[in-house]
Design a protein around this motif. Sequence first.
Motif, PDB file in Angstrom:
ATOM      1  N   LEU A 154       0.822  -1.208   0.000  1.00 12.84           N
ATOM      2  CA  LEU A 154       0.000   0.000   0.000  1.00 12.84           C
ATOM      3  C   LEU A 154       0.854   1.254   0.000  1.00 12.84           C
ATOM      4  O   LEU A 154       0.569   2.214  -0.707  1.00 12.84           O
ATOM      5  CB  LEU A 154      -0.911  -0.007   1.234  1.00 12.84           C
ATOM      6  CG  LEU A 154      -2.153  -0.909   1.136  1.00 12.84           C
ATOM      7  CD1 LEU A 154      -2.772  -1.085   2.513  1.00 12.84           C
ATOM      8  CD2 LEU A 154      -3.159  -0.350   0.154  1.00 12.84           C
ATOM      9  N   MET A 207     -11.087   8.361  -4.894  1.00 11.20           N
ATOM     10  CA  MET A 207     -11.467   7.364  -3.906  1.00 11.20           C
ATOM     11  C   MET A 207     -12.966   7.116  -4.073  1.00 11.20           C
ATOM     12  O   MET A 207     -13.792   7.827  -3.508  1.00 11.20           O
ATOM     13  CB  MET A 207     -11.121   7.841  -2.493  1.00 11.20           C
ATOM     14  CG  MET A 207     -11.193   6.747  -1.453  1.00 11.20           C
ATOM     15  SD  MET A 207     -10.556   7.308   0.155  1.00 11.20           S
ATOM     16  CE  MET A 207      -8.820   7.504  -0.216  1.00 11.20           C
ATOM     17  N   CYS A 261     -12.622  -2.155  -8.629  1.00 15.69           N
ATOM     18  CA  CYS A 261     -11.855  -1.614  -7.509  1.00 15.69           C
ATOM     19  C   CYS A 261     -12.766  -1.375  -6.309  1.00 15.69           C
ATOM     20  O   CYS A 261     -13.941  -1.048  -6.462  1.00 15.69           O
ATOM     21  CB  CYS A 261     -11.163  -0.315  -7.920  1.00 15.69           C
ATOM     22  SG  CYS A 261      -9.921  -0.551  -9.225  1.00 15.69           S
ATOM     23  N   GLN A 262     -12.196  -1.496  -5.127  1.00 17.27           N
ATOM     24  CA  GLN A 262     -12.972  -1.454  -3.896  1.00 17.27           C
ATOM     25  C   GLN A 262     -13.258  -0.025  -3.448  1.00 17.27           C
ATOM     26  O   GLN A 262     -12.387   0.843  -3.496  1.00 17.27           O
ATOM     27  CB  GLN A 262     -12.234  -2.212  -2.793  1.00 17.27           C
ATOM     28  CG  GLN A 262     -13.068  -2.491  -1.558  1.00 17.27           C
ATOM     29  CD  GLN A 262     -12.342  -3.423  -0.606  1.00 17.27           C
ATOM     30  OE1 GLN A 262     -11.306  -3.078  -0.070  1.00 17.27           O
ATOM     31  NE2 GLN A 262     -12.892  -4.611  -0.408  1.00 17.27           N
ATOM     32  N   HIS A 265     -11.036   3.168  -1.151  1.00 16.28           N
ATOM     33  CA  HIS A 265      -9.584   3.005  -1.265  1.00 16.28           C
ATOM     34  C   HIS A 265      -9.070   3.837  -2.443  1.00 16.28           C
ATOM     35  O   HIS A 265      -9.774   4.041  -3.430  1.00 16.28           O
ATOM     36  CB  HIS A 265      -9.212   1.534  -1.456  1.00 16.28           C
ATOM     37  CG  HIS A 265      -9.505   0.687  -0.261  1.00 16.28           C
ATOM     38  ND1 HIS A 265      -8.573   0.431   0.710  1.00 16.28           N
ATOM     39  CD2 HIS A 265     -10.633   0.048   0.124  1.00 16.28           C
ATOM     40  CE1 HIS A 265      -9.108  -0.338   1.653  1.00 16.28           C
ATOM     41  NE2 HIS A 265     -10.363  -0.582   1.309  1.00 16.28           N
ATOM     42  N   CYS A 297      -5.066   0.128  -7.608  1.00 16.44           N
ATOM     43  CA  CYS A 297      -6.217   0.212  -6.724  1.00 16.44           C
ATOM     44  C   CYS A 297      -6.228  -1.007  -5.823  1.00 16.44           C
ATOM     45  O   CYS A 297      -5.408  -1.915  -5.974  1.00 16.44           O
ATOM     46  CB  CYS A 297      -7.529   0.308  -7.509  1.00 16.44           C
ATOM     47  SG  CYS A 297      -8.147  -1.255  -8.194  1.00 16.44           S
ATOM     48  N   THR A 298      -7.167  -1.020  -4.891  1.00 17.63           N
ATOM     49  CA  THR A 298      -7.435  -2.214  -4.090  1.00 17.63           C
ATOM     50  C   THR A 298      -8.590  -2.942  -4.760  1.00 17.63           C
ATOM     51  O   THR A 298      -9.689  -2.384  -4.881  1.00 17.63           O
ATOM     52  CB  THR A 298      -7.801  -1.837  -2.644  1.00 17.63           C
ATOM     53  OG1 THR A 298      -6.676  -1.200  -2.037  1.00 17.63           O
ATOM     54  CG2 THR A 298      -8.169  -3.071  -1.832  1.00 17.63           C
ATOM     55  N   SER A 351      -9.476  -7.580  -2.036  1.00 12.76           N
ATOM     56  CA  SER A 351      -9.262  -6.557  -0.999  1.00 12.76           C
ATOM     57  C   SER A 351      -7.795  -6.268  -0.751  1.00 12.76           C
ATOM     58  O   SER A 351      -7.402  -5.902   0.363  1.00 12.76           O
ATOM     59  CB  SER A 351      -9.950  -6.979   0.314  1.00 12.76           C
ATOM     60  OG  SER A 351     -11.327  -7.188   0.107  1.00 12.76           O
ATOM     61  N   PRO A 367      -4.052  -4.503  -2.716  1.00  7.95           N
ATOM     62  CA  PRO A 367      -3.643  -3.585  -3.787  1.00  7.95           C
ATOM     63  C   PRO A 367      -3.028  -4.312  -4.977  1.00  7.95           C
ATOM     64  O   PRO A 367      -2.348  -5.322  -4.819  1.00  7.95           O
ATOM     65  CB  PRO A 367      -2.606  -2.687  -3.097  1.00  7.95           C
ATOM     66  CG  PRO A 367      -2.066  -3.519  -1.985  1.00  7.95           C
ATOM     67  CD  PRO A 367      -3.192  -4.385  -1.525  1.00  7.95           C
TER      68      PRO A 367
END
Length: 236
Positions: A36, A51, A67-68, A71, A84-85, A109, A111
């Motif tokens: 991260l 985000m 992407c989550q 994040h 991204c995560t 979940s 990166p």
Amino acid sequence: MMSLIENSVFNLNLCLRKMMNTFAISKYRAITVLALSGLLATQSSIAATEMPAYNKYYDIPSRNVLCQAGHLVTLYDNGYLQSCTVADGTQLQGKTGGNGAQFYACSSSQPVVIYADGFLNRCIITNNIQVGGHNAPNGTQFYTCKANSLVEIKEDGYLSSCTLASPINVYGRYGSNTVVPYTCKENASLELRSDGYLSSCTLAGANWVQSSSGMKMCNAGSVVYIDASGNGSCGN
């Protein structure tokens, strides 16, 4: 002089490493945290960050990636995803030794970082996978990287680093004109130089190295470091 972002990243990395030493964060969590922080370190070279408030798809040249929410997402100038995560476990392509491609199963979940051409740079993998590394004098050598660890692929498709699932002999420079094999231990990090030779690993057996001050014996279980000139050092 460091930019605000660079200074923040430097301080973040310093704090994270102190936390790892002080509180003995598990290896898996430590890898995740460092990954991260690596995403943040690239921010000065990207076009945009956002985000998302909800899970959101972003394009890369070959497909899209979910992407989550909540994040950081970074994008290239052309709008393609850089990092991204991921919201769900996803298969991402990485170059294989500069030719062709193979798929990497990246963890949910966690990166991921993707090169501008759409190929994988790094992610935490869900299963063991063999990755090629250019390692003269034997040409391409394949390394088995361990599940639930961070794998980093160079832009040309060869392995940069991973946690080894099994021991392997890796060629490293030995002085300026010689190369020798070092037996690297399983369940420990392997780092390769840009030319494919060993940068560092945990030794499965004792090895001599040529240091700048003369010959040195590195014990089994110690971490050996080989610089670009072939000088070695170790922690024992």
